[in-house]
Scaffold this motif. Structure first.
Motif, PDB file in Angstrom:
ATOM      1  N   GLU A 111       0.801  -1.230   0.000  1.00 20.65           N
ATOM      2  CA  GLU A 111       0.000   0.000   0.000  1.00 20.65           C
ATOM      3  C   GLU A 111       0.832   1.278   0.000  1.00 20.65           C
ATOM      4  O   GLU A 111       0.332   2.340  -0.347  1.00 20.65           O
ATOM      5  N   ARG A 112       2.122   1.177   0.356  1.00 26.08           N
ATOM      6  CA  ARG A 112       2.890   2.413   0.566  1.00 26.08           C
ATOM      7  C   ARG A 112       4.212   2.507  -0.169  1.00 26.08           C
ATOM      8  O   ARG A 112       4.835   3.573  -0.163  1.00 26.08           O
ATOM      9  N   SER A 113       4.702   1.416  -0.744  1.00 25.07           N
ATOM     10  CA  SER A 113       6.113   1.389  -1.142  1.00 25.07           C
ATOM     11  C   SER A 113       6.310   0.798  -2.540  1.00 25.07           C
ATOM     12  O   SER A 113       5.510  -0.021  -3.003  1.00 25.07           O
ATOM     13  N   THR A 114       7.408   1.199  -3.139  1.00 24.70           N
ATOM     14  CA  THR A 114       7.813   0.590  -4.416  1.00 24.70           C
ATOM     15  C   THR A 114       8.771  -0.585  -4.199  1.00 24.70           C
ATOM     16  O   THR A 114       9.408  -1.040  -5.141  1.00 24.70           O
ATOM     17  N   THR A 139      15.073   0.940  -8.249  1.00 25.40           N
ATOM     18  CA  THR A 139      16.312   1.717  -8.089  1.00 25.40           C
ATOM     19  C   THR A 139      16.275   2.623  -6.858  1.00 25.40           C
ATOM     20  O   THR A 139      17.312   2.968  -6.325  1.00 25.40           O
ATOM     21  N   THR A 140      15.072   2.986  -6.422  1.00 26.67           N
ATOM     22  CA  THR A 140      14.973   3.885  -5.259  1.00 26.67           C
ATOM     23  C   THR A 140      15.060   3.137  -3.928  1.00 26.67           C
ATOM     24  O   THR A 140      15.108   3.760  -2.873  1.00 26.67           O
ATOM     25  N   GLN A 141      15.086   1.804  -3.976  1.00 20.73           N
ATOM     26  CA  GLN A 141      15.089   1.007  -2.735  1.00 20.73           C
ATOM     27  C   GLN A 141      16.522   0.815  -2.240  1.00 20.73           C
ATOM     28  O   GLN A 141      17.114  -0.262  -2.348  1.00 20.73           O
ATOM     29  N   THR A 142      17.066   1.872  -1.680  1.00 21.90           N
ATOM     30  CA  THR A 142      18.475   1.849  -1.293  1.00 21.90           C
ATOM     31  C   THR A 142      18.762   0.832  -0.190  1.00 21.90           C
ATOM     32  O   THR A 142      19.818   0.214  -0.184  1.00 21.90           O
TER      33      THR A 142
END
Ligand SMILES: CC(C)(COP(=O)(O)OP(=O)(O)OC[C@H]1O[C@@H](n2cnc3c(N)ncnc32)[C@H](O)[C@@H]1OP(=O)(O)O)[C@@H](O)C(=O)NCCC(=O)NCCS
Length: 171
Positions: free
Chosen positions: A29-32, A127-130
């Motif tokens: 519900e909140r994250s990629t 790519t944004t999931q550091t």
């Protein structure tokens, strides 16, 4: 907050599915970190769990009888020639990050993959999931592919980076 050294990593059972589902749906519900768009129902999770085999386990990190995270090895692709390639997933409850649970579950998964005779583990992340990529790379996973705009969530196109760990270079 749980002291991570006290967390137990064990195989999941049906009784853990509600906790697994709650941890996962938070991110749906909140994250990629997952490109799933609709939360899992109880039936979805049960069907998923019933398809698991010894070579494709689900594990949980438990502390004080609470499930704080889970992990799984899934088939990379269904065709027979891919049978010894698996994809890893690790999800830690949102309020229990940076306690070492993700690393503990991932290290345990690697040992289970070796014991099951798998040859390689793939990891994937937006790519944004550091955090996810940093965890994978800290365990020796190497970036091997960058797929552009293969996912669409929250109104934008998303890339996927794949990482890979070879377990048995000799064969
Ligand atoms: C990615 C995730 C599993 C990491 O689990 P965690 O328990 O918070 O991570 P750990 O405490 O075990 O940290 C292990 C290593 O991961 C990296 N890491 C974890 N969180 C990080 C962050 N926010 N930023 C940068 N690096 C991070 C670091 O290398 C860390 O080692 P260090 O603490 O010695 O620096 C967790 O953030 C999570 O569940 N995220 C949402 C779901 C997800 O993205 N899953 C991966 C996709 S399958």
């Amino acid at each position: 907050m749980p002291p991570t050294t006290d967390a137990t990593i064990r195989l999941a059972g049906v009784a853990d599915l509600e906790a697994i589902r709650a941890i996962y749906n938070y991110y749906v519900e909140r994250s990629t970190c997952t490109y799933q768009l609709e939360p899992d129902t109880e039936q979805d999770r049960l069907a998923w769990f019933q398809q698991r085999t010894a070579a494709h386990p689900v594990t949980v990190a438990e502390w004080g009888q609470e499930v704080l995270g889970w992990a799984s090895l899934s088939p990379w692709k269904p065709r027979g020639g891919y049978a010894r390639s698996v994809e890893a997933s690790v999800y830690i409850r949102h309020d229990c990050h940076r306690l070492g649970l993700g690393r503990a579950l991932a290290l345990d998964l690697i040992e289970r993959a070796k014991a099951a005779g798998h040859h390689t583990i793939l990891g994937g992340a937006c790519t944004t999931q550091t955090a996810s990529l940093a965890l994978q790379e800290s365990l020796g996973f190497v970036r091997v592919a960058h797929l552009r705009e293969v996912g669409y969530k929250f109104g934008r196109w998303l890339d996927v980076v794949y990482t890979q760990l070879i377990l048995t270079p000799e064969g």
